[in-house]
Design an enzyme around this catalytic site. Sequence first.
Site, PDB file in Angstrom:
ATOM      1  CE1 TYR A 153      13.487   8.072  -9.782  1.00  0.00           C
ATOM      2  CE2 TYR A 153      12.884   6.166 -11.118  1.00  0.00           C
ATOM      3  CZ  TYR A 153      13.782   6.818 -10.288  1.00  0.00           C
ATOM      4  OH  TYR A 153      14.974   6.211  -9.966  1.00  0.00           O
ATOM      5  CG  ASP A 255      10.901   8.078 -18.961  1.00  0.00           C
ATOM      6  OD1 ASP A 255      10.977   6.901 -19.365  1.00  0.00           O
ATOM      7  OD2 ASP A 255      11.276   8.440 -17.833  1.00  0.00           O
ATOM      8  CE  LYS A 283      11.228   0.711 -14.371  1.00  0.00           C
ATOM      9  NZ  LYS A 283      11.092   0.366 -13.021  1.00  0.00           N
TER      10      LYS A 283
HETATM   11  C1  LIG Z   1       9.484   6.314 -16.147  1.00  0.00           C
HETATM   12  C2  LIG Z   1      10.823   5.876 -15.674  1.00  0.00           C
HETATM   13  N1  LIG Z   1      11.922   6.438 -16.211  1.00  0.00           N
HETATM   14  C3  LIG Z   1      13.161   6.081 -15.833  1.00  0.00           C
HETATM   15  C4  LIG Z   1      13.345   5.131 -14.860  1.00  0.00           C
HETATM   16  C5  LIG Z   1      14.722   4.735 -14.456  1.00  0.00           C
HETATM   17  O1  LIG Z   1      14.999   3.454 -14.883  1.00  0.00           O
HETATM   18  P1  LIG Z   1      16.161   2.599 -14.200  1.00  0.00           P
HETATM   19  O2  LIG Z   1      15.688   2.242 -12.836  1.00  0.00           O
HETATM   20  O3  LIG Z   1      16.314   1.422 -15.111  1.00  0.00           O
HETATM   21  O4  LIG Z   1      17.378   3.453 -14.170  1.00  0.00           O
HETATM   22  C6  LIG Z   1      12.233   4.508 -14.278  1.00  0.00           C
HETATM   23  C7  LIG Z   1      12.380   3.495 -13.239  1.00  0.00           C
HETATM   24  O5  LIG Z   1      11.491   3.157 -12.509  1.00  0.00           O
HETATM   25  C8  LIG Z   1      10.938   4.901 -14.697  1.00  0.00           C
HETATM   26  O6  LIG Z   1       9.838   4.350 -14.169  1.00  0.00           O
END
Ligand SMILES: Cc1ncc(COP(=O)(O)O)c(C=O)c1O
Length: 456
Positions: A153, A255, A283
Amino acid sequence: MYSALQQELTTFEKRTPKSAEAHKKNLRRLPLGVASNYRAYDPYPIFVKEGSGSKFRDLDGNEYIDHNLCFGALMAGHCHPAVMKAVSGRLTTGTMFGMPHDMEWELAEEICARFPVEMVRFGSSGTEATMHSIRLARAATGRDKIIKFEGAYHGLHDSALVSVKPKAEEFGDIHSPVSVPGGLGVPKAAIDNVVIATFNDLDTVKQRFRQFPGQIAAIILEPILMNVGLCLPEPGFLEGLREACDQNGALLIFDEVKTGAKLGWGGASEYFGVRPDMICLAKSIGGGLPLAAFGTHKRVMNLISQHKVFHGGTYNTNPVSMAAGLATFREVLTRDNYTHVDKLSEMLTGGYRKIVAKSGLQAYIASAGANGALMLYAKEIKNYRDWINIDIDLWRHYWFGMVNRGVMAQPYWWDEQWTISVQHTEADIKAHLAAFEDVAPALAKAQQERFATAAR
Ligand SMILES: Cc1ncc(COP(=O)(O)O)c(C=O)c1O
């Protein structure tokens, strides 16, 4: 549904009538009665009233030790005093200007000191960070395709919403997974530009480079796959990705929206000793305020400096979030606090392992840094396809059982994991373990009965 799970759900409904009522009101105006699909679950989600430190209270006044922590965005815990002080100082001096200020270079310096990047741009969400990183990688290489891992994700934009939770009937051969849209509305052109590989399987990555020579801009990945509970990279996997990128002129994007702040002081690159080309952060770097960043080499960021790649955003570097971010880097994500969290993590994982062994539950505990999860599998999972074989009812039994005993052991959904904040204490961990000790025998019994039924 088996009776022990039914009992836990009945208890849940008895304890949380105000959440049920509030959810009904939300349902009239918000799809699924929530503001993000991840917050919706049956019979209804717990509605929160307030939080402080390591705990939160729901509308009915029940208190929970919180290891959900906003899907892992609160390594600081609720209302961390240093963050609150920094934020309240900014609330009366202007919350948004859309103009530069001197907290920008300060926070960029903090990030460049910890992560192997030379320049940074800021945003408000992880989705933005991965979206801009992918665009930059495409611009830097002049190529359109990216490699993404099945089950990973990376947020909600078109290049990320591919093969997030593909169904078995759609995902094809594990050696060459099909790109499956993560819902309607993702254009076919976007899907064609996201090619899928299998986590912990370098051959599937190399095969993609062979299949699309000179066309792949980047590999994007979470160094630890955290959309399947918690799945660690096998030794050599991250190094192999680095090598494959170097050999094929592609960029490696980590990421680190989850791992960046929670794995340790220097995130995944420090933890695993592998240098990516780009890093996405969000986050927990905001300490409870919306804050994101992406960073990379000067050479790549120059594309923004030269007006070749566009990046902007009204909310970027708003002073409240930036003050929270600075306080978080300087006073929350400190080496001492990582030592504290590591100690609690050892206590929690060690305790879980003892209880699992004693109860006879077929499960294992996966953990890294501030994160961990009870994995309800007989053997360690290596990728998304291993993960899908979970007994969902058993997992729900665990989660509601813990919630009924005052512990939100992790966010709802069996693809998530717990977070330990810097404000958790040994007493919190003991209470967490006591709740699990209470739930585990019934869980083990239910698992054995379900195995026996399946074998018949
Ligand atoms: C690994 C990862 N990347 C990107 C995101 C997306 O972040 P946001 O919810 O702040 O858009 C998340 C959200 O859970 C994530 O866990």
